[in-house]
Scaffold this active site. Structure first.
Site, short mmCIF file in Angstrom:
data_model
loop_
_atom_site.label_atom_id
_atom_site.label_comp_id
_atom_site.label_asym_id
_atom_site.label_seq_id
_atom_site.Cartn_x
_atom_site.Cartn_y
_atom_site.Cartn_z
CG ASP A 1 -2.68 -2.86 4.38
OD1 ASP A 1 -3.36 -3.08 5.39
OD2 ASP A 1 -1.74 -3.57 4.01
CB ALA B 1 -0.91 0.00 1.22
O1 PMV Z 1 -1.07 -9.73 6.71
P1 PMV Z 1 -1.80 -8.56 6.15
O2 PMV Z 1 -1.18 -7.24 6.47
O3 PMV Z 1 -2.10 -8.76 4.67
O4 PMV Z 1 -3.23 -8.48 6.91
C1 PMV Z 1 -4.30 -9.34 6.64
C2 PMV Z 1 -5.44 -8.98 7.55
C3 PMV Z 1 -6.65 -9.92 7.39
O5 PMV Z 1 -7.62 -9.48 8.35
C4 PMV Z 1 -6.28 -11.35 7.70
C5 PMV Z 1 -7.26 -9.85 6.00
C6 PMV Z 1 -7.95 -8.52 5.64
O6 PMV Z 1 -8.23 -8.33 4.42
O7 PMV Z 1 -8.26 -7.71 6.51
#
Ligand code: PMV
Length: 308
Positions: free
Chosen positions: A138, A96
């Protein structure tokens, strides 16, 4: 033009947020810098390599260029140089941040300045193009900076120093989200109740952070981590690292999708004294690659000078 945007950590609410529950997310003081200059052909260089428009090696930057062209209605051939303090693919929001900083720099370089709202909307579209599905959290945090309760977009302030430890195991967000969805199908009554408890924990963590209540944070982080383990996204390695951090008085849990990836620890005020920090530092470094971060209140910004 050079613009930068911050990375992020999810403090609480990963996975349950996918099912409409609350999440706490903060921008952190690691930034990605995008330098954009008008040129005669597209060139993108980063630690991933040097390419033209390339949707395999540089998918986020390439889509950012493409969607920027659609937005401003003209073809552009920029020379883009990326320099990032955010470790790639570690759950710290590097994708992001590179998208947001590149969009902002493109806008300034080509005289088509985008508002923050427009940068966020375009960055969210880029995320959808590359990942197929995205909550947009993000891109939002990277654009606006600060710490937020989602989905309300309610800003809150806290100053905790945070530790991010890489577990050394890779984490694939889509796989973890699919694993949780499968468990929810099999045991809807159990998993829904876990999500509801995670929702309460997230709201309590926000209050505990605001009043700096470390005792409450220990309990709440512990409860959150147990629930993440229950829905199958922890690993033996992560459990081991978290147990070590707890012994050092650091509340810790997975941050992001889990299955590997990063662990978040909150460094309590009592450990910030230099002599204590020193003895703890050595022990923490043995657990894995660690980065100390603090909340960042500034989102995307133009950098002055030469950021190279
Ligand atoms: O690991 P990351 O930063 O891609 O976070 C994923 C967070 C989840 O809740 C698992 C998925 C989402 O889309 O919110």
């Amino acid at each position: 033009m050079i613009c930068s945007a911050p990375g992020k950590v999810i403090i609480s609410g990963e996975h349950s947020v996918v099912y409409g529950k609350h999440a706490l997310v903060t921008a952190v003081n690691l930034r990605c810098y995008s330098e954009v200059r008008k040129s005669t052909r597209v060139r993108i260089s980063s630690e991933l390599g040097e390419t033209g428009l390339d949707f395999e090696v540089h998918p986020y930057v390439s889509w950012a260029v493409k969607l920027f062209e659609e937005k401003c209605g003209k073809t552009v051939t920029p020379d883009i140089r990326i320099r990032s303090e955010i470790p790639v693919a570690s759950g710290l929001g590097s994708s992001a941040a590179v998208t947001v900083s590149t969009l902002a720099a493109l806008g300034l370089e080509y005289g088509f300045k985008l508002s923050r709202e427009e940068i966020f909307e375009l960055a969210r579209e880029v995320e959808l193009k590359v990942q197929g599905r995205a909550s947009g959290v993000d891109s939002f945090v990277s654009t606006f900076g600060g710490a937020w309760l989602m989905p309300e977009k309610e800003e809150f302030k806290f100053s905790a120093k945070m530790l991010v430890i890489n577990s050394g195991e890779s984490s694939v967000t889509s796989e973890m989200v699919a694993r949780v969805a499968e468990l929810r199908e099999l045991y809807p009554g159990v998993v829904e109740r876990i999500f509801e408890a995670m929702d309460s924990v997230t709201l309590e963590i926000k209050k505990a952070l605001e009043r700096g209540d470390n005792k409450a944070l220990h309990f709440l982080f512990g409860a959150n981590q147990c629930m993440l383990k229950a829905i199958g996204v922890s690993t033996f390695r992560i459990d081991g690292i978290i147990a070590e951090l707890e012994k050092l008085g650091i509340p810790a849990k997975i941050t992001g999708a889990g299955g590997g990836g990063s662990i978040l620890g909150l460094i309590p005020e009592s450990l910030r004294k230099p002599e204590k920090a020193e003895s703890v530092d050595g022990k923490i470094e043995r657990l894995g690659k660690c980065t100390v971060v603090t909340p960042e209140f500034e989102g995307v910004r133009q950098e002055t000078g030469n950021g190279r």
